[in-house]
Motif scaffolding. Structure first.
Motif, short mmCIF file in Angstrom:
data_model
loop_
_atom_site.label_atom_id
_atom_site.label_comp_id
_atom_site.label_asym_id
_atom_site.label_seq_id
_atom_site.Cartn_x
_atom_site.Cartn_y
_atom_site.Cartn_z
N ARG A 194 0.86 -1.18 0.00
CA ARG A 194 0.00 0.00 0.00
C ARG A 194 0.90 1.23 0.00
N GLU A 195 0.59 2.17 -0.85
CA GLU A 195 1.41 3.37 -1.02
C GLU A 195 1.66 4.09 0.31
N VAL A 196 0.61 4.23 1.10
CA VAL A 196 0.75 4.96 2.37
C VAL A 196 1.70 4.22 3.32
N GLU A 197 1.64 2.90 3.32
CA GLU A 197 2.54 2.12 4.18
C GLU A 197 3.99 2.24 3.71
N LEU A 198 4.20 2.20 2.40
CA LEU A 198 5.54 2.38 1.84
C LEU A 198 6.07 3.76 2.19
N LYS A 199 5.24 4.77 2.01
CA LYS A 199 5.63 6.15 2.32
C LYS A 199 6.01 6.31 3.78
N ASN A 200 5.16 5.83 4.68
CA ASN A 200 5.42 5.97 6.10
C ASN A 200 6.67 5.20 6.54
N THR A 201 6.86 4.01 5.99
CA THR A 201 8.03 3.20 6.36
C THR A 201 9.31 3.85 5.86
N LEU A 202 9.30 4.37 4.64
CA LEU A 202 10.49 5.06 4.12
C LEU A 202 10.77 6.35 4.89
N GLU A 203 9.73 7.08 5.25
CA GLU A 203 9.93 8.32 6.02
C GLU A 203 10.54 8.02 7.38
N GLU A 204 10.06 6.99 8.04
CA GLU A 204 10.61 6.62 9.34
C GLU A 204 12.07 6.16 9.19
N ALA A 205 12.35 5.39 8.16
CA ALA A 205 13.73 4.94 7.91
C ALA A 205 14.63 6.15 7.63
N ARG A 206 14.12 7.11 6.86
CA ARG A 206 14.92 8.31 6.56
C ARG A 206 15.27 9.06 7.84
N ARG A 207 14.31 9.20 8.73
CA ARG A 207 14.59 9.88 10.01
C ARG A 207 15.68 9.15 10.78
N GLN A 208 15.63 7.83 10.77
CA GLN A 208 16.61 7.03 11.50
C GLN A 208 17.99 7.09 10.85
N ILE A 209 18.03 7.10 9.53
CA ILE A 209 19.30 6.99 8.80
C ILE A 209 19.95 8.34 8.55
N ILE A 210 19.18 9.27 8.00
CA ILE A 210 19.74 10.54 7.54
C ILE A 210 19.49 11.67 8.51
N GLY A 211 18.42 11.60 9.22
CA GLY A 211 18.07 12.71 10.10
C GLY A 211 16.84 13.40 9.56
N ASP A 212 16.95 14.66 9.23
CA ASP A 212 15.84 15.46 8.66
C ASP A 212 14.51 15.10 9.30
#
Length: 127
Positions: free
Chosen positions: A109-127
């Protein structure tokens, strides 16, 4: 804003791989490439230095996505989000033992992919 998070897709079904690649790009991330087996995934990670891998658990060849994720983690400290159509407890337990950045059950589901990538981005890159 920092540069785009670089995402590698590892999926053994070419059509699904292209769909995931398209969705990830549409969400604003850079896709470093698509691999369909463990060997290709390791080579692609070495060549393109992604920030994270979207990893199907079932892959072509003798090495599944969980063992491929383990290799990527050991060799490149690469975090993984697992994607699978299979949710049996033994496989899920093996996957979760690697402390993935996420776990998505197909159909994606697009929303699940979006949320999972956003959470991973916060963990990995910051922002």
């Amino acid at each position: 804003m920092r540069e785009k998070m670089k995402v590698m897709v590892v999926e053994d079904d070419a059509i699904i791989g292209m769909d995931i690649e398209h969705r990830v790009r549409r969400l604003g991330y850079e896709v470093t490439g698509v691999a369909d087996n463990a060997e290709e995934a390791v080579e692609l990670a070495a060549d393109t230095k992604p920030d994270i891998a979207l990893m199907d658990i079932r892959l072509r060849g003798d090495i599944d996505g969980i063992d491929t994720a383990r290799m990527l983690k050991e060799q490149f400290a690469l975090p993984v989000i697992f994607i699978t159509a299979y949710s049996d407890l033994k496989m899920r337990s093996r996957a979760l033992d690697l402390n993935p950045a996420g776990y998505i059950v197909k159909p994606i589901r697009e929303v699940e992919l979006k949320n999972t990538l956003e959470e991973a981005r916060r963990q990995i890159i910051g922002d």
